[in-house]
Structure formats: C-alpha cells, structure tokens
Design an enzyme around this catalytic site. Structure first.
Site, PDB file in Angstrom:
ATOM      1  N   ASP A  12       0.521  -1.951   0.069  1.00 34.33           N
ATOM      2  CA  ASP A  12      -0.132  -0.420   0.327  1.00 34.33           C
ATOM      3  C   ASP A  12       0.649   0.854   0.283  1.00 34.33           C
ATOM      4  O   ASP A  12       1.688   1.274   0.722  1.00 34.33           O
ATOM      5  CB  ASP A  12      -0.962   0.503   1.100  1.00 34.33           C
ATOM      6  CG  ASP A  12      -1.924   0.947   1.121  1.00 34.33           C
ATOM      7  OD1 ASP A  12      -2.193   1.582  -0.058  1.00 34.33           O
ATOM      8  OD2 ASP A  12      -2.871   1.417   1.785  1.00 34.33           O
ATOM      9  N   HIS A  29       2.559   3.871  -9.093  1.00 29.97           N
ATOM     10  CA  HIS A  29       2.533   2.598  -9.583  1.00 29.97           C
ATOM     11  C   HIS A  29       4.019   1.706  -9.791  1.00 29.97           C
ATOM     12  O   HIS A  29       3.977   0.646  -9.953  1.00 29.97           O
ATOM     13  CB  HIS A  29       0.822   1.646  -9.870  1.00 29.97           C
ATOM     14  CG  HIS A  29      -0.353   2.048  -9.397  1.00 29.97           C
ATOM     15  ND1 HIS A  29      -0.127   1.384  -7.895  1.00 29.97           N
ATOM     16  CD2 HIS A  29      -1.171   3.006  -9.426  1.00 29.97           C
ATOM     17  CE1 HIS A  29      -1.544   2.072  -7.892  1.00 29.97           C
ATOM     18  NE2 HIS A  29      -1.917   2.794  -8.510  1.00 29.97           N
ATOM     19  N   LEU A 123      11.428 -20.557  -5.582  1.00 28.43           N
ATOM     20  CA  LEU A 123      10.506 -19.383  -4.552  1.00 28.43           C
ATOM     21  C   LEU A 123       8.958 -19.756  -5.424  1.00 28.43           C
ATOM     22  O   LEU A 123       8.760 -19.954  -6.510  1.00 28.43           O
ATOM     23  CB  LEU A 123      11.219 -18.290  -5.112  1.00 28.43           C
ATOM     24  CG  LEU A 123       9.524 -16.823  -4.148  1.00 28.43           C
ATOM     25  CD1 LEU A 123      10.168 -17.416  -2.758  1.00 28.43           C
ATOM     26  CD2 LEU A 123      10.146 -15.454  -4.875  1.00 28.43           C
TER      27      LEU A 123
HETATM   28  C1  FPP Z   1      -1.729   0.394  -3.006  1.00 28.24           C
HETATM   29  O1  FPP Z   1      -1.762   1.222  -3.438  1.00 28.24           O
HETATM   30  C2  FPP Z   1      -1.168  -0.675  -4.662  1.00 28.24           C
HETATM   31  C3  FPP Z   1      -2.196  -1.001  -5.651  1.00 28.24           C
HETATM   32  C4  FPP Z   1      -3.470  -0.952  -5.648  1.00 28.24           C
HETATM   33  C5  FPP Z   1      -1.804  -1.530  -6.393  1.00 28.24           C
HETATM   34  C6  FPP Z   1      -0.013  -2.238  -6.613  1.00 28.24           C
HETATM   35  C7  FPP Z   1       0.503  -3.008  -7.936  1.00 28.24           C
HETATM   36  C8  FPP Z   1       2.047  -2.727  -7.621  1.00 28.24           C
HETATM   37  C9  FPP Z   1       2.399  -2.422  -6.491  1.00 28.24           C
HETATM   38  C10 FPP Z   1       2.418  -2.500  -9.338  1.00 28.24           C
HETATM   39  C11 FPP Z   1       2.590  -3.810 -10.186  1.00 28.24           C
HETATM   40  C12 FPP Z   1       2.450  -5.081  -8.841  1.00 28.24           C
HETATM   41  C13 FPP Z   1       3.067  -6.669  -9.534  1.00 28.24           C
HETATM   42  C14 FPP Z   1       2.879  -8.046  -9.160  1.00 28.24           C
HETATM   43  C15 FPP Z   1       3.643  -6.255 -10.853  1.00 28.24           C
HETATM   44  P1  FPP Z   1      -2.027   2.581  -3.832  1.00 28.24           P
HETATM   45  O2  FPP Z   1      -2.708   3.261  -4.700  1.00 28.24           O
HETATM   46  O3  FPP Z   1      -4.300   1.781  -2.558  1.00 28.24           O
HETATM   47  O4  FPP Z   1      -1.420   4.093  -2.454  1.00 28.24           O
HETATM   48  P2  FPP Z   1      -2.567   5.132  -1.745  1.00 28.24           P
HETATM   49  O5  FPP Z   1      -3.217   4.157  -0.720  1.00 28.24           O
HETATM   50  O6  FPP Z   1      -1.188   5.900  -1.497  1.00 28.24           O
HETATM   51  O7  FPP Z   1      -3.513   5.533  -2.657  1.00 28.24           O
END
Ligand code: FPP
Length: 242
Positions: A12, A29, A123
């Site tokens: 997150d 992201h 893994l």
């Molecule tokens: C949450 O942060 C994150 C996500 C909804 C997306 C997670 C995706 C990645 C880490 C990108 C790549 C992943 C893979 C497996 C290749 P948020 O957007 O909710 O952040 P915020 O709470 O600050 O708004």
C-alpha cells in the site's frame, strides 16, 4: 533465526508516494513494480519459500478508469518483461483471484506464465489479482455445494480441511508473516481464511520505498515472536521442535 517460510504483503502507498511528488498515481504504481522486483529477489536469495503479493483487489475495479487502465498496462508490461527472468531464477508464478474479469490478453499471459514456470521450486510467487478474501471463501463454498448437489459429498463431511482444499493457495502452507506498508493497520479483505494464525507486521513506509532493509526488519521482528497457535507457552516448551 526462525525464518518465515511464507510471506504475504499488502503493497500500500503507491498513490500517496506519487502525490507527494506532485506526480500522477500511475507513476507510484510503476515505482511499486520496482519494489516488487527487489522483494522477489530478496526472498529468492534468502530462502523464503513462498511470497504472496496483493496486486489488485476485487474492490480496486471501482477506482477511476484511467488508474485501472494504467495498472492493467503495467501488469501487461511486467508479464512481458519479467516472466522469462523469473523462470530463469526458478520462480513458480501463480495468480489467485477472479481472473475472468481481466481482458483476454492479460488472462492468456497469466496462463502462459503459470504453464512456463509450473515446474519451478526456488520461490513460489503468488500474485493476488482481482482477489478478495470473502470472494475466495464464497468460491470455495460454491465448489463444495456443487459437490454436494452432484452427490459426491455429504454435508456432514465438510470440515476445515475440506474447505481449505478449495481455497486459493491450497497447496502452499499458510503465511507465517503478513506485512502491510503505507501506515494502515487492517487486513483489507486479503487472505481472510489463510491469515488465521499469521503474525502481522505494519510499517508506515510507502510501498515504492520498501526495500531489503525494511523487509529484514520485518523478518527480524518475526523471529522474536512466540507463535502459540492457541496453546499455552508451557505446552509449547513441552513440544519437540518442529
Ligand atoms: C496500493 O496502493 C497498490 C495497488 C492498488 C497496486 C499495487 C501494484 C503494484 C505494486 C504494481 C506492480 C505489481 C505487480 C505484482 C507487478 P494505493 O494505490 O492504494 O496507494 P495509496 O493508499 O497511497 O492511495
């Protein structure tokens, strides 16, 4: 030192990381994808057997269309660029969640990646995508109900083991350590069934800033925990070490 065999992570904070820099959330992201690479490499090199990452929840489909679009583009890019490298490194890739909701090109790449890496054992990397813990339990329940309706199973035979066999990650031991970045202290519908006895660890670090040092801190903290699984500390002392 007791090492967790299976680590599950809610990644997150990507959006906030980008917003603090005055950049679009999609940039966060993309930076998050780099932290995924670092984390996978660390786990592979340090004897962690399984890693489960929450990449996209069943609720994330409700985000603004441009953000969902950017995430899908990122997933496609990562699937195209990283899978061959992961295969070389002996990583087995699995996707859990309702993949029917993804576009065909993403579904096909997921299937190809799973087929290519199926025999690997260095893994076990599980990516939760369009995943929800309640949905996971509902799908398992539906599968059992279908077996009952078909006369293959009696309701009185349904127990925890049978339910567990129908859940995602049925062939991987439950996570030992759960990590959530980004400062919130909740499980957010991730692996609800599988986290029953998992040790929880939270950090304010935003996911794109997550690195080996933060992961090592979580692992060190885990090593100092006493896991009792509902027993008393005295009973645990009497048990032979596993
Ligand atoms: C949450 O942060 C994150 C996500 C909804 C997306 C997670 C995706 C990645 C880490 C990108 C790549 C992943 C893979 C497996 C290749 P948020 O957007 O909710 O952040 P915020 O709470 O600050 O708004």
């Amino acid at each position: 030192m007791t090492l967790p065999k299976h680590i599950a992570i809610i990644m997150d904070g990507n959006g906030r990381w980008a917003e603090r820099r005055g950049r679009p959330r999609a940039i966060g992201h993309r930076a998050g994808a780099k932290a995924v690479e670092t984390t996978v490499a660390f786990c592979r090199r340090n004897g962690i057997e399984a890693l489960t990452l929450f990449a996209f929840s069943s609720e994330n489909w409700g985000r603004p269309q441009d953000e969902v679009g950017a995430l899908m583009k990122l997933f496609l890019g990562v699937l195209d660029k990283e899978v061959a490298k992961m295969h070389q490194h002996g990583v087995r890739l699995r996707f859990i969640g309702d993949r029917a909701r993804f576009a065909r090109e993403i579904r096909e790449r997921m299937e190809k990646a799973e087929a290519l890496t199926a025999g690997n054992d260095r893994l076990h990397l599980n990516i939760a995508a369009s995943y929800g813990g309640r949905q996971d339990i509902a799908f398992a329940t539906r599968a059992l109900a279908e077996d009952v309706a078909a006369g293959k199973l009696k309701p009185q035979d349904i127990d925890e083991d049978l339910v567990a066999q129908r859940m995602a990650l049925a062939d991987v031991p439950a996570p030992d350590l759960f990590i959530r970045t980004g400062g919130d202290h909740r499980v957010s519908n991730f692996l609800l069934w599988q986290l029953a006895y998992t040790e929880l660890w939270f950090t304010d670090v935003l996911w794109p800033d997550f690195d080996e040092k933060v992961l090592q801190r979580a692992i060190d903290d885990f090593a100092g925990r006493e896991r009792r699984f509902g027993l008393t500390a005295a009973q645990l002392k009497e048990q032979p070490a596993a």
